[in-house]
Motif scaffolding. Structure first.
Motif, PDB file in Angstrom:
ATOM      1  N   VAL A  37       8.228  13.397  58.712  1.00  0.00           N
ATOM      2  CA  VAL A  37       8.017  14.208  59.575  1.00  0.00           C
ATOM      3  C   VAL A  37       7.828  14.623  61.223  1.00  0.00           C
ATOM      4  O   VAL A  37       9.432  15.035  61.943  1.00  0.00           O
ATOM      5  CB  VAL A  37       6.742  15.638  59.463  1.00  0.00           C
ATOM      6  N   VAL A  38       7.804  13.495  61.172  1.00  0.00           N
ATOM      7  CA  VAL A  38       6.738  13.486  62.966  1.00  0.00           C
ATOM      8  C   VAL A  38       7.775  12.535  63.807  1.00  0.00           C
ATOM      9  O   VAL A  38       8.582  13.298  64.500  1.00  0.00           O
ATOM     10  CB  VAL A  38       5.331  12.192  63.090  1.00  0.00           C
ATOM     11  N   ALA A  39       8.771  11.850  63.130  1.00  0.00           N
ATOM     12  CA  ALA A  39       9.875  10.969  63.961  1.00  0.00           C
ATOM     13  C   ALA A  39      11.357  11.585  63.169  1.00  0.00           C
ATOM     14  O   ALA A  39      12.336  12.037  64.303  1.00  0.00           O
ATOM     15  CB  ALA A  39      10.131   9.669  62.384  1.00  0.00           C
ATOM     16  N   VAL A  40      11.441  12.187  62.504  1.00  0.00           N
ATOM     17  CA  VAL A  40      12.549  12.972  61.986  1.00  0.00           C
ATOM     18  C   VAL A  40      12.063  14.366  62.485  1.00  0.00           C
ATOM     19  O   VAL A  40      12.740  15.318  63.679  1.00  0.00           O
ATOM     20  CB  VAL A  40      12.611  13.088  60.921  1.00  0.00           C
ATOM     21  N   GLY A  41      11.303  15.159  62.173  1.00  0.00           N
ATOM     22  CA  GLY A  41      11.002  16.583  62.768  1.00  0.00           C
ATOM     23  C   GLY A  41      10.896  16.769  64.375  1.00  0.00           C
ATOM     24  O   GLY A  41      11.427  17.659  64.281  1.00  0.00           O
ATOM     25  N   GLY A  42       9.854  15.560  64.361  1.00  0.00           N
ATOM     26  CA  GLY A  42      10.277  15.973  65.797  1.00  0.00           C
ATOM     27  C   GLY A  42      11.421  15.466  66.828  1.00  0.00           C
ATOM     28  O   GLY A  42      10.924  16.536  67.775  1.00  0.00           O
ATOM     29  N   THR A  43      12.010  15.099  66.334  1.00  0.00           N
ATOM     30  CA  THR A  43      13.042  14.799  66.911  1.00  0.00           C
ATOM     31  C   THR A  43      14.381  15.770  67.315  1.00  0.00           C
ATOM     32  O   THR A  43      14.872  16.174  67.697  1.00  0.00           O
ATOM     33  CB  THR A  43      13.889  13.251  66.631  1.00  0.00           C
ATOM     34  N   LEU A  44      14.133  16.472  66.312  1.00  0.00           N
ATOM     35  CA  LEU A  44      15.469  17.268  65.407  1.00  0.00           C
ATOM     36  C   LEU A  44      14.460  18.542  66.302  1.00  0.00           C
ATOM     37  O   LEU A  44      15.862  19.261  66.683  1.00  0.00           O
ATOM     38  CB  LEU A  44      15.330  17.706  64.161  1.00  0.00           C
ATOM     39  N   ALA A  45      13.287  18.855  66.262  1.00  0.00           N
ATOM     40  CA  ALA A  45      12.834  20.139  66.550  1.00  0.00           C
ATOM     41  C   ALA A  45      13.328  19.925  68.464  1.00  0.00           C
ATOM     42  O   ALA A  45      13.509  21.182  69.131  1.00  0.00           O
ATOM     43  CB  ALA A  45      11.761  20.636  66.695  1.00  0.00           C
ATOM     44  N   GLY A  46      12.759  19.152  68.958  1.00  0.00           N
ATOM     45  CA  GLY A  46      13.295  18.985  70.075  1.00  0.00           C
ATOM     46  C   GLY A  46      14.610  19.021  70.968  1.00  0.00           C
ATOM     47  O   GLY A  46      14.952  19.532  71.778  1.00  0.00           O
ATOM     48  N   ALA A  47      15.984  17.756  69.769  1.00  0.00           N
ATOM     49  CA  ALA A  47      17.500  18.830  70.323  1.00  0.00           C
ATOM     50  C   ALA A  47      17.618  19.955  69.907  1.00  0.00           C
ATOM     51  O   ALA A  47      18.518  20.117  70.686  1.00  0.00           O
ATOM     52  CB  ALA A  47      18.175  17.677  69.328  1.00  0.00           C
ATOM     53  N   VAL A  48      16.752  20.436  69.168  1.00  0.00           N
ATOM     54  CA  VAL A  48      17.321  21.556  68.519  1.00  0.00           C
ATOM     55  C   VAL A  48      16.720  22.303  69.741  1.00  0.00           C
ATOM     56  O   VAL A  48      17.952  23.690  70.187  1.00  0.00           O
ATOM     57  CB  VAL A  48      17.169  22.037  67.526  1.00  0.00           C
ATOM     58  N   THR A  49      15.686  22.376  70.154  1.00  0.00           N
ATOM     59  CA  THR A  49      15.307  23.435  71.131  1.00  0.00           C
ATOM     60  C   THR A  49      15.888  23.249  72.529  1.00  0.00           C
ATOM     61  O   THR A  49      16.149  24.079  73.652  1.00  0.00           O
ATOM     62  CB  THR A  49      13.917  23.388  71.074  1.00  0.00           C
ATOM     63  N   ALA A  50      16.147  22.133  72.856  1.00  0.00           N
ATOM     64  CA  ALA A  50      16.589  21.397  74.551  1.00  0.00           C
ATOM     65  C   ALA A  50      18.114  22.079  73.898  1.00  0.00           C
ATOM     66  O   ALA A  50      18.967  22.801  75.444  1.00  0.00           O
ATOM     67  CB  ALA A  50      16.263  20.630  74.613  1.00  0.00           C
ATOM     68  N   ARG A  51      19.037  22.005  73.345  1.00  0.00           N
ATOM     69  CA  ARG A  51      20.881  22.496  72.886  1.00  0.00           C
ATOM     70  C   ARG A  51      20.562  23.980  72.998  1.00  0.00           C
ATOM     71  O   ARG A  51      21.526  24.801  73.946  1.00  0.00           O
ATOM     72  CB  ARG A  51      21.336  22.151  71.923  1.00  0.00           C
ATOM     73  N   ALA A  52      19.778  24.579  72.652  1.00  0.00           N
ATOM     74  CA  ALA A  52      19.599  25.826  72.627  1.00  0.00           C
ATOM     75  C   ALA A  52      19.165  26.423  74.270  1.00  0.00           C
ATOM     76  O   ALA A  52      19.756  27.240  74.240  1.00  0.00           O
ATOM     77  CB  ALA A  52      18.785  27.109  71.109  1.00  0.00           C
ATOM     78  N   ALA A  53      17.794  25.954  74.842  1.00  0.00           N
ATOM     79  CA  ALA A  53      17.751  26.589  76.278  1.00  0.00           C
ATOM     80  C   ALA A  53      18.973  26.494  77.116  1.00  0.00           C
ATOM     81  O   ALA A  53      19.244  27.103  77.792  1.00  0.00           O
ATOM     82  CB  ALA A  53      16.646  25.932  76.712  1.00  0.00           C
TER      83      ALA A  53
END
Length: 189
Positions: A37-53
């Motif tokens: 979860v840390v590896a996949v979820g953290g990366t995914l959350a960061g990428a989705v948030t950066a893209r949305a911003a």
């Protein structure tokens, strides 16, 4: 031969062992799940948030336009000392109608001075959109913050679950000792 031994050592929690408890296997899977979860979820959350911003900042740059406005009233003296103050400005909307509103300035413009203000698609005052470089920096910061938040949440949940497993093991050890301990010898008290 040596590789097989290393594999057994690496997967020690999953190997057959008469001392292995169900809680040990559960803890091993829990640790593996938290890392995933840390590896996949953290990366995914960061990428989705950066893209949305970044999408929001791009939309702001597309919708907001600079227009020339005329200062209607003098700025308060507080702006001259380095503070921001409100001034009333007048500008022309895209439909040709005149509009008057107040905006925050850091300088002290006099009445009649021209200044640039930003308007949205409706012709109303708004803040200036971030520059592409500023937007990229802010999107990266927001993405990193989201990744850290997801990582912290997963690590915290995993730590709480492991703490609960430790408490459960200690309780079982205590109960087992209460039944086995008296058979090992006399008590001192």
């Amino acid at each position: 031969m040596r590789t097989g031994r290393r594999t057994k050592q690496w997967l020690w929690r999953w190997r057959a062992n008469p001392l292995r408890r169900r809680d040990d296997v559960l803890e091993a899977w829990l640790v593996l799940a938290v890392w995933a979860v840390v590896a996949v979820g953290g990366t995914l959350a960061g990428a989705v948030t950066a893209r949305a911003a970044d999408d929001v900042f791009t939309q702001q740059r597309a919708e907001r336009t600079p227009v020339q406005a005329v200062v209607v009233s003098d700025a308060a003296q507080s702006a001259a000392r380095g503070y921001r103050s409100l001034v009333t400005v007048r500008w022309t909307r895209p439909d040709g109608s005149a509009r008057t509103d107040t905006t925050v300035v850091s300088a002290s413009p006099k009445a009649g001075a021209r200044m640039e203000v930003w308007t949205n698609a409706k012709g109303e005052l708004t803040t200036a959109p971030p520059s592409p470089a500023g937007a990229a920096l802010e999107a990266a910061f927001l993405g990193a913050s989201a990744a850290l938040a997801a990582t912290g949440l997963a690590a915290g949940a995993g730590a709480a679950a492991r703490w609960r497993l430790d408490r459960r093991r200690e309780d079982r050890w205590g109960r087992e000792w209460d039944t086995v301990g008296p058979r090992w010898g006399h008590k001192t008290s």
